[in-house]
Write a protein that holds these residues in place. Structure first.
Motif, PDB file in Angstrom:
ATOM      1  N   LEU A  89       0.811  -1.214   0.000  1.00  0.00           N
ATOM      2  CA  LEU A  89       0.000   0.000   0.000  1.00  0.00           C
ATOM      3  C   LEU A  89       0.846   1.267   0.000  1.00  0.00           C
ATOM      4  CD1 LEU A  89      -2.762  -1.101   2.513  1.00  0.00           C
ATOM      5  CD2 LEU A  89      -2.760  -1.251   0.030  1.00  0.00           C
ATOM      6  N   LEU A  90       1.918   1.282   0.817  1.00  0.00           N
ATOM      7  CA  LEU A  90       2.710   2.502   0.951  1.00  0.00           C
ATOM      8  C   LEU A  90       3.335   2.959  -0.373  1.00  0.00           C
ATOM      9  CD1 LEU A  90       3.395   4.466   3.234  1.00  0.00           C
ATOM     10  CD2 LEU A  90       5.546   3.251   3.541  1.00  0.00           C
ATOM     11  N   PRO A  91       3.992   2.050  -1.132  1.00  0.00           N
ATOM     12  CA  PRO A  91       4.591   2.505  -2.394  1.00  0.00           C
ATOM     13  C   PRO A  91       3.556   3.053  -3.371  1.00  0.00           C
ATOM     14  CG  PRO A  91       5.423   0.348  -1.793  1.00  0.00           C
ATOM     15  CD  PRO A  91       4.286   0.632  -0.879  1.00  0.00           C
ATOM     16  N   GLN A  92       2.395   2.402  -3.435  1.00  0.00           N
ATOM     17  CA  GLN A  92       1.363   2.882  -4.355  1.00  0.00           C
ATOM     18  C   GLN A  92       0.778   4.203  -3.876  1.00  0.00           C
ATOM     19  OE1 GLN A  92      -1.502  -0.003  -5.853  1.00  0.00           O
ATOM     20  NE2 GLN A  92      -0.347  -1.587  -4.800  1.00  0.00           N
ATOM     21  N   GLY A  93       0.537   4.261  -2.568  1.00  0.00           N
ATOM     22  CA  GLY A  93      -0.048   5.472  -1.999  1.00  0.00           C
ATOM     23  C   GLY A  93       0.882   6.664  -2.167  1.00  0.00           C
ATOM     24  N   PHE A  94       2.170   6.426  -1.991  1.00  0.00           N
ATOM     25  CA  PHE A  94       3.140   7.509  -2.096  1.00  0.00           C
ATOM     26  C   PHE A  94       3.098   8.153  -3.481  1.00  0.00           C
ATOM     27  CE2 PHE A  94       7.529   9.025  -2.918  1.00  0.00           C
ATOM     28  CZ  PHE A  94       7.554  10.010  -1.948  1.00  0.00           C
ATOM     29  N   ARG A  95       2.993   7.280  -4.495  1.00  0.00           N
ATOM     30  CA  ARG A  95       2.965   7.791  -5.862  1.00  0.00           C
ATOM     31  C   ARG A  95       1.721   8.651  -6.105  1.00  0.00           C
ATOM     32  NH1 ARG A  95       1.880   6.965 -11.081  1.00  0.00           N
ATOM     33  NH2 ARG A  95       0.102   5.682 -10.516  1.00  0.00           N
ATOM     34  N   ILE A  96       0.600   8.182  -5.578  1.00  0.00           N
ATOM     35  CA  ILE A  96      -0.643   8.940  -5.746  1.00  0.00           C
ATOM     36  C   ILE A  96      -0.562  10.267  -4.987  1.00  0.00           C
ATOM     37  CG2 ILE A  96      -3.122   8.933  -5.296  1.00  0.00           C
ATOM     38  CD1 ILE A  96      -2.981   5.853  -5.458  1.00  0.00           C
ATOM     39  N   ALA A  97       0.055  10.213  -3.793  1.00  0.00           N
ATOM     40  CA  ALA A  97       0.040  11.385  -2.919  1.00  0.00           C
ATOM     41  C   ALA A  97       1.079  12.440  -3.299  1.00  0.00           C
ATOM     42  CB  ALA A  97       0.263  10.953  -1.472  1.00  0.00           C
ATOM     43  N   LEU A  98       2.044  12.053  -4.126  1.00  0.00           N
ATOM     44  CA  LEU A  98       3.200  12.920  -4.366  1.00  0.00           C
ATOM     45  C   LEU A  98       2.862  14.377  -4.734  1.00  0.00           C
ATOM     46  CD1 LEU A  98       6.149  12.577  -4.003  1.00  0.00           C
ATOM     47  CD2 LEU A  98       6.376  12.019  -6.405  1.00  0.00           C
ATOM     48  N   PRO A  99       1.972  14.620  -5.723  1.00  0.00           N
ATOM     49  CA  PRO A  99       1.681  16.025  -6.042  1.00  0.00           C
ATOM     50  C   PRO A  99       1.117  16.789  -4.855  1.00  0.00           C
ATOM     51  CG  PRO A  99       0.753  14.560  -7.692  1.00  0.00           C
ATOM     52  CD  PRO A  99       1.232  13.698  -6.584  1.00  0.00           C
ATOM     53  N   ASN A 100       0.244  16.119  -4.083  1.00  0.00           N
ATOM     54  CA  ASN A 100      -0.339  16.801  -2.932  1.00  0.00           C
ATOM     55  C   ASN A 100       0.666  17.010  -1.809  1.00  0.00           C
ATOM     56  OD1 ASN A 100      -2.846  17.024  -4.110  1.00  0.00           O
ATOM     57  ND2 ASN A 100      -3.473  14.998  -3.401  1.00  0.00           N
ATOM     58  N   ILE A 101       1.604  16.060  -1.678  1.00  0.00           N
ATOM     59  CA  ILE A 101       2.660  16.238  -0.671  1.00  0.00           C
ATOM     60  C   ILE A 101       3.485  17.469  -1.027  1.00  0.00           C
ATOM     61  CG2 ILE A 101       4.780  15.265   0.270  1.00  0.00           C
ATOM     62  CD1 ILE A 101       3.558  12.515   0.031  1.00  0.00           C
ATOM     63  N   THR A 102       3.837  17.591  -2.307  1.00  0.00           N
ATOM     64  CA  THR A 102       4.596  18.759  -2.753  1.00  0.00           C
ATOM     65  C   THR A 102       3.853  20.044  -2.422  1.00  0.00           C
ATOM     66  OG1 THR A 102       5.254  17.390  -4.605  1.00  0.00           O
ATOM     67  CG2 THR A 102       5.862  19.698  -4.700  1.00  0.00           C
ATOM     68  N   ASN A 103       2.563  20.021  -2.680  1.00  0.00           N
ATOM     69  CA  ASN A 103       1.748  21.197  -2.398  1.00  0.00           C
ATOM     70  C   ASN A 103       1.759  21.540  -0.908  1.00  0.00           C
ATOM     71  OD1 ASN A 103       0.180  23.222  -3.277  1.00  0.00           O
ATOM     72  ND2 ASN A 103      -1.550  21.973  -3.890  1.00  0.00           N
ATOM     73  N   ALA A 104       1.634  20.502  -0.077  1.00  0.00           N
ATOM     74  CA  ALA A 104       1.624  20.726   1.372  1.00  0.00           C
ATOM     75  C   ALA A 104       2.959  21.294   1.834  1.00  0.00           C
ATOM     76  CB  ALA A 104       1.307  19.426   2.103  1.00  0.00           C
ATOM     77  N   ILE A 105       4.060  20.772   1.262  1.00  0.00           N
ATOM     78  CA  ILE A 105       5.385  21.270   1.652  1.00  0.00           C
ATOM     79  C   ILE A 105       5.552  22.725   1.213  1.00  0.00           C
ATOM     80  CG2 ILE A 105       7.872  20.985   1.302  1.00  0.00           C
ATOM     81  CD1 ILE A 105       7.409  17.999   1.102  1.00  0.00           C
ATOM     82  N   LEU A 106       5.027  23.029   0.023  1.00  0.00           N
ATOM     83  CA  LEU A 106       5.105  24.402  -0.472  1.00  0.00           C
ATOM     84  C   LEU A 106       4.365  25.351   0.475  1.00  0.00           C
ATOM     85  CD1 LEU A 106       6.313  25.786  -2.937  1.00  0.00           C
ATOM     86  CD2 LEU A 106       4.093  25.641  -4.027  1.00  0.00           C
ATOM     87  N   ASN A 107       3.179  24.916   0.911  1.00  0.00           N
ATOM     88  CA  ASN A 107       2.422  25.738   1.858  1.00  0.00           C
ATOM     89  C   ASN A 107       3.157  25.884   3.175  1.00  0.00           C
ATOM     90  OD1 ASN A 107       0.274  26.435   0.271  1.00  0.00           O
ATOM     91  ND2 ASN A 107      -0.857  24.573   0.738  1.00  0.00           N
ATOM     92  N   LEU A 108       3.814  24.806   3.599  1.00  0.00           N
ATOM     93  CA  LEU A 108       4.598  24.866   4.834  1.00  0.00           C
ATOM     94  C   LEU A 108       5.717  25.894   4.702  1.00  0.00           C
ATOM     95  CD1 LEU A 108       5.596  23.727   7.576  1.00  0.00           C
ATOM     96  CD2 LEU A 108       6.857  22.032   6.285  1.00  0.00           C
ATOM     97  N   LEU A 109       6.378  25.867   3.543  1.00  0.00           N
ATOM     98  CA  LEU A 109       7.470  26.804   3.295  1.00  0.00           C
ATOM     99  C   LEU A 109       6.964  28.241   3.397  1.00  0.00           C
ATOM    100  CD1 LEU A 109      10.464  26.754   2.362  1.00  0.00           C
ATOM    101  CD2 LEU A 109       9.617  27.039   0.048  1.00  0.00           C
TER     102      LEU A 109
END
Lengths: 230, 226
Positions: free
Chosen positions: A146-166
């Motif tokens: 689950l984790l490897p597949q989920g990570f791929r799906i989540a990647l764009p949103n993770i980037t967005n969250a990190i950008l907002n954090l920055l």
């Protein structure tokens, strides 16, 4: 006339860059701890436990409604006062960095938990069942399937969250932390309020480059993960 | 913990709500028309619009709002002063809330145009063609057929936008605009009641955003019936 001298932008950059490690440290530390906290929040929502689910949902609702600056002020000014009143502990001597990190973790955990949750829900249920049926334990299925597949799906949103954090981290200057934004304001102060436009441009350039690097990293990661899949 | 003080600050901070909501509403109204044109320009592939939109969005998305506010707040007054030198208007008497309107509109336009674009894209192309086939003009077709359907998918994103905007307006205290946060900050510094002050506005923001979510929930239900 509004004076603007582009050559100052370049000359201000080195001084501001010396504050970059602090900003990066806050961001990286927050991502690490915040992801763990956020993971726990999304686990609480997916576990099916009604009480945990309600607590996690309430937390996310509250954080979603709180402006980052208010969260930061509450943690920086409020937490020491509150702890002193409640438990009699004095934490006023703690570094400002600690308070910024606490506030950012509280904010980041809520947004990243939503990302994790939606990524997890996007994986077909058959994957979990298939993993379990071939004899993997629940934890192994999570880690390897689950984790490897989920990570791929989540990647764009993770980037967005990190950008907002920055972007939220830039608020730390309001409590006197000398991160990139704070260094910029100190520089303006040292120049007696002059060259503010040039200084802000230099600060903005640093944030733009960081955002660009982040999206490039996201892009390459997405591509390489796609390649592995095919 | 001083409950008398909490109550007093709560009432004082309530007077900042019109400012907070005012900036939110005015920014959305001001940015709606440019956002609509940006979205339609991208959909009709008008030359240059897509490139402009991508660059503009990238810049706005990667700049911290506080930095944008500080930058424009140092730029606008002197720029305006220069432009209006010949007239009798004194720029430095202007209410700084005007700058807040401009800055937040700039920030909102990009996001709003993306919301409008994706909402229009969710409406089946056949709808527009059918409307044109029965003799409606392009404007009529958009106003009567496409937009009412697009609103449905735009509402959740709009809710997000409004909430983020309300949260974003908490930064206007750096421009000496007296919104909820600014009032609490003044109260906190005045009596050293930091925790109480910020706790009060924390509650107020939760109430406002909760109400906004309720309103949008109600709207979504209403639109779903149509």
């Amino acid at each position: 006339m509004v004076s603007y001298n582009p050559s100052y932008v370049l000359s201000f950059l080195p001084g501001l860059l010396s504050a970059l490690p602090l900003t990066l440290f806050i961001v990286v530390f927050t991502i690490t701890v915040g992801s763990l906290f956020g993971g726990a929040l999304s686990w609480a929502q997916l576990s099916g436990d009604k009480v945990l689910n309600a607590i996690a949902k309430a937390y996310i609702f509250i954080v979603r409604c709180t402006p980052p600056i208010v969260m930061l002020f509450m943690v920086f000014y409020g937490l020491p006062e509150f702890l002193k009143w409640w438990l009699g502990i004095d934490i006023n001597s703690w570094s400002r960095t600690v308070f910024v990190i606490i506030a950012m973790i509280l904010l980041f955990a809520a947004s990243i938990s939503e990302v994790f949750k939606s990524a997890f829900e996007a994986i077909p249920k058959g994957q979990l069942e298939a993993g379990l049926s071939i004899g993997l334990t629940g934890f192994q299925t999570f880690l390897r399937i689950l984790l490897p597949q989920g990570f791929r799906i989540a990647l764009p949103n993770i980037t967005n969250a990190i950008l907002n954090l920055l972007k939220d981290t830039a608020l730390a200057y309001t409590i006197g932390l000398a991160d990139v934004m704070g260094a910029g304001n100190l520089l303006i102060g040292r120049n007696l309020g002059n060259y503010s436009l040039e200084t802000y441009t230099a600060v903005a350039i640093i944030y733009w480059v960081l955002a660009l690097l982040l999206s490039l990293l996201d892009h390459t990661l997405e591509k390489s993960l796609d390649y592995n899949r095919n | 913990m001083n409950f008398q003080y909490i109550l007093e600050t709560f009432i004082k901070a309530l007077s900042g709500i019109p400012v907070t909501l005012g900036i939110t509403v005015v920014s959305i109204i001001l940015s709606f028309i440019p956002a609509l044109f940006l979205a339609l320009g991208r959909l009709y592939k008008v030359k240059g619009v897509t490139k402009f939109a991508i660059v503009y969005l990238a810049f706005i998305r990667s700049t911290p709002p506080i930095l944008l506010i500080l930058f424009f707040y140092s730029l606008f007054p002197s720029l305006l002063n220069n432009l209006l030198k010949s007239t009798s208007i004194n720029v430095f008497d202007l209410n700084p809330i005007i700058y807040a309107f401009v800055i937040f509109s700039l920030m909102t336009t990009g996001t709003l145009s993306e919301i409008i674009r994706s909402a229009i894209l969710t409406v089946d192309k056949g709808q527009l063609e059918a409307a044109q086939a029965i003799g409606l003009t392009n404007t009529q077709a958009y106003l009567r057929i496409v937009f009412p359907q697009a609103i449905k998918s735009a509402l959740p994103n709009l809710c997000n936008l409004v909430i983020n905007l309300v949260k974003g307006t908490s930064l206007v205290f750096v421009m000496t605009v007296k919104d909820i946060t600014a009032i609490a900050k003044i109260e906190a510094a005045y009596g050293y009641h930091y925790f109480e002050s910020y706790f009060v506005i924390f509650v107020i923001y939760i109430l406002i955003c909760g109400l906004i979510q309720l309103v949008f929930h109600f709207l979504e239900k209403k639109v779903a019936i149509i």
